[in-house]
Each structure stands twice: as structure tokens, then as C-alpha cells.
Scaffold this motif. Structure first.
Motif, PDB file in Angstrom:
ATOM      1  N   SER A 168      30.694   0.009  50.865  1.00 23.27           N
ATOM      2  CA  SER A 168      29.452  -0.631  50.400  1.00 23.27           C
ATOM      3  C   SER A 168      28.253  -0.240  51.256  1.00 23.27           C
ATOM      4  N   HIS A 215      25.835   2.048  51.398  1.00 23.30           N
ATOM      5  CA  HIS A 215      24.508   2.245  50.820  1.00 23.30           C
ATOM      6  C   HIS A 215      23.936   0.924  50.306  1.00 23.30           C
ATOM      7  N   TYR A 216      24.755   0.142  49.668  1.00 21.99           N
ATOM      8  CA  TYR A 216      24.344  -1.149  49.124  1.00 21.99           C
ATOM      9  C   TYR A 216      23.951  -2.120  50.243  1.00 21.99           C
ATOM     10  N   GLU A 219      20.477  -1.802  52.582  1.00 28.47           N
ATOM     11  CA  GLU A 219      19.146  -2.235  52.159  1.00 28.47           C
ATOM     12  C   GLU A 219      18.660  -3.440  52.960  1.00 28.47           C
ATOM     13  N   GLN A 233      29.812  -4.682  47.678  1.00 27.10           N
ATOM     14  CA  GLN A 233      29.144  -4.426  46.402  1.00 27.10           C
ATOM     15  C   GLN A 233      30.030  -4.737  45.202  1.00 27.10           C
ATOM     16  N   GLN A 288      30.075  -8.554  43.916  1.00 30.05           N
ATOM     17  CA  GLN A 288      28.861  -9.229  43.467  1.00 30.05           C
ATOM     18  C   GLN A 288      29.050  -9.763  42.043  1.00 30.05           C
TER      19      GLN A 288
END
Length: 181
Positions: A30, A32-33, A36, A101, A104
């Protein structure tokens, strides 16, 4: 050992060294997710980094300074949820959380934050529970809002996130308010 069953799908358990590979893989999958909104992601480059994190959380739990749990969703590690700080002098606990990710959209974090808040008031006898989230992180902010926490203010440029500062919104709920819900 801390194990708290929330419902038939979700439970919280203290992280231990046996969780090292699962925690690193979840973070890596996860990356990259998560990047942020979480500044620590780039510093987690190997399973040894996850191991060091777990060792730190075990030590802080032993010193009664924090409680970091793994979120188990249908038996799989899905993220973490914590009392990142326990201020015993003022009876305040600060909750933090993240979810991989792929997990979710299942209502997991709302149930987890509700359970941690209940635990904070009922078991830890806190007077106040706080959740902070980046101003623009609407997914994270929706959790305390959904649970009836009060927006208490905004801290300007309080966190450096890779290449810029972000504001945090502070939410809080008092034991007396929680009991009235």
C-alpha cells in the motif's frame, strides 16, 4: 497480551515480532496509497524497519505510554490503530490509525475508532479522546466526524509531509459526551 474483539470480522491485537513480515508486506503493498498522508512510509524500506517499529511499540506499551494494535479483518492484518499518546496527567488519549489500500470501504476504521474510544473511556478511564487528521485528508477526518467528535480547531502547518507542510484538524470527545451518545 491485549486482544480485543470488536465484532465477527474485526479484532485488535498488540503487535508482536511474529507480525513483522505481515506488517511490512501490508505497508509495501500500500506504499503509494499510504504515502499521500503518512510521512513514515518512505522510511520503511525493509522488514527490519517494521521489526524496529514493533519493538518500539512493545516498549512503549510496557511503559504505559501507548497502545499500538494490529487491526485484524477476517483474520488478516489490515492496518494499525493506536493510542499514539497516553497523557495520564491529564487523562487524554490520542488515537491514530491507517488501513491498507485493499481494506478500504468496509467500514473497518469507523468500528475500530469507536471501539478504541470505548476502551479509552471504559477501561483506561480517560476523560478525553483526541483524533488529529490532515486538513485535506477527508477520509481520515470523516471517522471522528461520523462518531460525533467535536472539531476543536486547526493547527497550521504542523506536519512536514515530504515536500510541504500540512495543517491538522483536531477533534475531541469527552467521556461525558460519549456516555450521552
Amino acid at each position: 497480551m491485549f486482544l480485543h474483539e470488536i465484532d465477527e470480522e474485526i479484532s485488535l491485537k498488540l503487535l508482536d515480532l511474529n507480525d513483522t513480515a505481515a506488517l511490512f508486506n501490508l505497508t509495501d503493498d500500500s506504499r503509494h496509497y499510504l504515502r499521500e498522508w503518512l510521512s513514515w512510509v518512505d522510511h520503511t524500506v525493509s522488514a527490519n524497519d517494521s521489526k524496529a517499529f514493533i519493538e518500539h511499540t512493545i516498549q512503549m506499551y510496557a511503559e504505559n505510554k501507548m497502545i499500538t494494535t494490529g487491526i485484524l479483518f477476517k483474520g488478516e492484518l489490515a492496518g494499525t490503530a493506536s493510542f499514539n499518546r497516553l497523557d495520564w496527567a491529564n487523562s487524554v488519549g490520542s488515537i491514530g490509525y491507517w488501513l491498507g489500500q485493499d481494506y478500504q470501504g468496509n467500514g473497518i476504521m469507523t468500528r475500530v475508532a469507536r471501539a478504541l474510544t470505548d476502551y479509552g473511556f471504559q477501561e483506561l478511564k480517560l476523560n478525553k479522546v483526541v483524533i488529529r487528521a490532515a486538513y485535506e485528508n477527508q477520509k481520515s477526518r470523516s471517522i471522528p466526524e461520523r462518531l460525533g467528535f467535536k472539531k476543536e480547531g486547526q493547527l497550521r502547518q504542523v506536519e512536514w509531509l515530504y515536500d510541504h507542510y500540512v495543517d491538522h484538524v483536531v477533534y475531541g470527545v469527552l467521556a461525558s459526551e460519549w456516555a450521552d451518545q
